[in-house]
Motif scaffolding. Structure first.
Motif, PDB file in Angstrom:
ATOM      1  N   ASP A 166     -19.678   2.363 -10.937  1.00 20.55           N
ATOM      2  CA  ASP A 166     -19.127   3.477 -11.704  1.00 20.55           C
ATOM      3  C   ASP A 166     -18.696   4.653 -10.837  1.00 20.55           C
ATOM      4  N   SER A 167     -19.513   5.009  -9.847  1.00 22.79           N
ATOM      5  CA  SER A 167     -19.185   6.190  -9.042  1.00 22.79           C
ATOM      6  C   SER A 167     -18.306   5.805  -7.850  1.00 22.79           C
ATOM      7  N   PRO A 168     -17.344   6.661  -7.532  1.00 22.96           N
ATOM      8  CA  PRO A 168     -16.415   6.361  -6.439  1.00 22.96           C
ATOM      9  C   PRO A 168     -17.121   6.209  -5.089  1.00 22.96           C
ATOM     10  N   SER A 169     -16.627   5.318  -4.287  1.00 27.67           N
ATOM     11  CA  SER A 169     -17.136   5.133  -2.934  1.00 27.67           C
ATOM     12  C   SER A 169     -16.761   6.347  -2.091  1.00 27.67           C
ATOM     13  N   SER A 170     -17.687   6.782  -1.250  1.00 33.33           N
ATOM     14  CA  SER A 170     -17.405   7.915  -0.361  1.00 33.33           C
ATOM     15  C   SER A 170     -16.874   7.454   1.000  1.00 33.33           C
ATOM     16  N   LYS A 171     -16.793   6.150   1.218  1.00 31.08           N
ATOM     17  CA  LYS A 171     -16.345   5.648   2.522  1.00 31.08           C
ATOM     18  C   LYS A 171     -14.977   6.177   2.946  1.00 31.08           C
ATOM     19  N   PRO A 172     -13.987   6.258   2.045  1.00 26.63           N
ATOM     20  CA  PRO A 172     -12.691   6.777   2.485  1.00 26.63           C
ATOM     21  C   PRO A 172     -12.703   8.259   2.863  1.00 26.63           C
ATOM     22  N   LEU A 173     -13.797   8.955   2.564  1.00 31.88           N
ATOM     23  CA  LEU A 173     -13.886  10.379   2.886  1.00 31.88           C
ATOM     24  C   LEU A 173     -14.472  10.614   4.273  1.00 31.88           C
ATOM     25  N   ARG A 174     -14.749   9.527   5.002  1.00 28.47           N
ATOM     26  CA  ARG A 174     -15.331   9.658   6.346  1.00 28.47           C
ATOM     27  C   ARG A 174     -14.310  10.113   7.380  1.00 28.47           C
ATOM     28  N   ALA A 175     -13.040  10.113   7.011  1.00 30.84           N
ATOM     29  CA  ALA A 175     -11.980  10.634   7.889  1.00 30.84           C
ATOM     30  C   ALA A 175     -10.933  11.285   7.002  1.00 30.84           C
ATOM     31  N   GLU A 176     -10.291  12.310   7.517  1.00 28.57           N
ATOM     32  CA  GLU A 176      -9.256  13.013   6.756  1.00 28.57           C
ATOM     33  C   GLU A 176      -7.955  12.217   6.684  1.00 28.57           C
ATOM     34  N   LEU A 177      -7.782  11.274   7.595  1.00 29.17           N
ATOM     35  CA  LEU A 177      -6.581  10.449   7.618  1.00 29.17           C
ATOM     36  C   LEU A 177      -6.959   8.979   7.691  1.00 29.17           C
ATOM     37  N   LEU A 178      -6.440   8.218   6.757  1.00 34.12           N
ATOM     38  CA  LEU A 178      -6.556   6.766   6.790  1.00 34.12           C
ATOM     39  C   LEU A 178      -5.148   6.207   6.848  1.00 34.12           C
ATOM     40  N   ILE A 179      -4.967   5.172   7.632  1.00 33.81           N
ATOM     41  CA  ILE A 179      -3.678   4.500   7.708  1.00 33.81           C
ATOM     42  C   ILE A 179      -3.904   3.068   7.255  1.00 33.81           C
ATOM     43  N   ALA A 180      -3.364   2.739   6.084  1.00 31.39           N
ATOM     44  CA  ALA A 180      -3.489   1.381   5.565  1.00 31.39           C
ATOM     45  C   ALA A 180      -2.513   0.482   6.315  1.00 31.39           C
ATOM     46  N   VAL A 181      -3.007  -0.659   6.759  1.00 25.98           N
ATOM     47  CA  VAL A 181      -2.198  -1.631   7.484  1.00 25.98           C
ATOM     48  C   VAL A 181      -1.859  -2.754   6.509  1.00 25.98           C
ATOM     49  N   VAL A 182      -0.566  -2.917   6.243  1.00 28.83           N
ATOM     50  CA  VAL A 182      -0.108  -3.862   5.225  1.00 28.83           C
ATOM     51  C   VAL A 182       0.694  -4.976   5.880  1.00 28.83           C
ATOM     52  N   PHE A 183       0.315  -6.200   5.567  1.00 27.03           N
ATOM     53  CA  PHE A 183       1.064  -7.381   5.994  1.00 27.03           C
ATOM     54  C   PHE A 183       2.090  -7.680   4.909  1.00 27.03           C
ATOM     55  N   SER A 184       3.364  -7.641   5.291  1.00 25.53           N
ATOM     56  CA  SER A 184       4.478  -7.875   4.367  1.00 25.53           C
ATOM     57  C   SER A 184       5.279  -9.087   4.853  1.00 25.53           C
ATOM     58  N   PRO A 185       4.861 -10.292   4.464  1.00 26.05           N
ATOM     59  CA  PRO A 185       5.529 -11.486   4.983  1.00 26.05           C
ATOM     60  C   PRO A 185       6.997 -11.554   4.576  1.00 26.05           C
ATOM     61  N   ARG A 186       7.803 -12.088   5.465  1.00 24.88           N
ATOM     62  CA  ARG A 186       9.234 -12.280   5.235  1.00 24.88           C
ATOM     63  C   ARG A 186       9.519 -13.779   5.161  1.00 24.88           C
ATOM     64  N   LYS A 187      10.510 -14.150   4.394  1.00 22.51           N
ATOM     65  CA  LYS A 187      10.903 -15.562   4.328  1.00 22.51           C
ATOM     66  C   LYS A 187      11.544 -15.943   5.661  1.00 22.51           C
ATOM     67  N   SER A 188      11.072 -17.046   6.220  1.00 21.71           N
ATOM     68  CA  SER A 188      11.606 -17.519   7.485  1.00 21.71           C
ATOM     69  C   SER A 188      11.330 -19.001   7.627  1.00 21.71           C
ATOM     70  N   HIS A 189      12.322 -19.738   8.039  1.00 20.23           N
ATOM     71  CA  HIS A 189      12.104 -21.161   8.298  1.00 20.23           C
ATOM     72  C   HIS A 189      11.593 -21.367   9.721  1.00 20.23           C
ATOM     73  N   LYS A 190      11.673 -20.323  10.566  1.00 20.35           N
ATOM     74  CA  LYS A 190      11.246 -20.425  11.960  1.00 20.35           C
ATOM     75  C   LYS A 190       9.862 -19.847  12.227  1.00 20.35           C
TER      76      LYS A 190
END
Length: 180
Positions: A71-95
Motif C-alpha cells: 500500500d505505501s510507496p517505496s522510498s527506494k527511488p528517493l535515494r537519489a535526486e536523479l534516476l536515469i531509466a535505461v530502456v531496451f527498445s528492440p528494432r526489427k532486424s534480420h541481421k
C-alpha cells in the motif's frame, strides 16, 4: 595506450549513497551523446533513457509498491535526486538478434555510468525483477515491446568513511587462449 579509459575503469565504484547535487539536463545530454557511441551492429540504436527527477521518483515509488502488492510507496527511488531509466527498445532486424540489441542498451548504460563517474558524479545501477512488472512498465510509458533494464541512481559523491580496497579481478581466471 591512453590511460584515460583504463584509469576510469579502475577508478569506477558503485555509490549506494549520493548527495542531492546532480548533473543538469545539458550535462546529461553531453554524456549521453558520448555513451551512445558504443558498438552497435547496423546502427539500430535499440535503447533510450528517461530522466526522472522530483515527483517522477514518487510515482516510481508508487509503481514499485503496486508491483509488490504493497500500500505505501517505496522510498527506494528517493535515494537519489536523479534516476536515469535505461530502456531496451528492440528494432526489427534480420541481421541483428534481439539479445545483441539488448547488449547494446546495457553497454550504453555502463559507458554512461563510467562517464558520470569520471565527471565526478556518484552512480549506482539498480535492477531487479520489478523492472519488468506491469505497474513499472506503465509508469515509464514504455511501448509494448520495450523492456526496462534498471535505473542509474546519480548524485554527488559522498566521501567514504573507511578506506576502501579496490575490487580486483584476476584476469587469468577470465581470459583463456584457444589453441590453434
Amino acid at each position: 595506450m591512453s590511460a584515460g579509459a583504463y584509469e576510469a575503469a579502475l577508478a569506477r565504484r558503485s555509490r549506494s549513497k549520493v548527495s542531492a547535487e546532480t548533473p543538469d539536463h545539458a550535462e546529461l545530454l553531453r554524456l549521453v551523446g558520448a555513451a551512445g557511441r558504443v558498438a552497435d551492429h547496423s546502427g539500430l540504436e535499440p535503447w533510450r533513457l528517461i530522466e526522472l527527477r522530483g515527483d517522477a521518483r514518487i510515482r516510481l515509488g508508487a509503481a514499485l509498491s503496486a508491483a509488490e502488492g504493497k500500500d505505501s510507496p517505496s522510498s527506494k527511488p528517493l535515494r537519489a535526486e536523479l534516476l536515469i531509466a535505461v530502456v531496451f527498445s528492440p528494432r526489427k532486424s534480420h541481421k541483428v538478434p534481439e539479445w545483441e540489441q539488448e547488449a547494446v542498451a546495457s553497454g550504453v548504460a555502463h559507458v554512461l555510468s563510467l562517464l558520470l563517474d569520471e565527471a565526478g558524479w556518484g552512480v549506482l545501477w539498480r535492477t531487479g525483477g520489478l523492472t519488468r512488472s506491469e505497474p513499472v512498465h506503465e509508469m515509464h510509458a514504455l511501448a509494448p515491446n520495450e523492456k526496462l533494464l534498471g535505473w542509474l541512481y546519480v548524485g554527488g559523491k559522498i566521501p567514504r568513511e573507511k578506506s576502501e580496497r579496490p575490487r580486483t579481478i584476476t584476469a587469468e581466471k577470465f581470459l583463456s587462449v584457444l589453441d590453434a
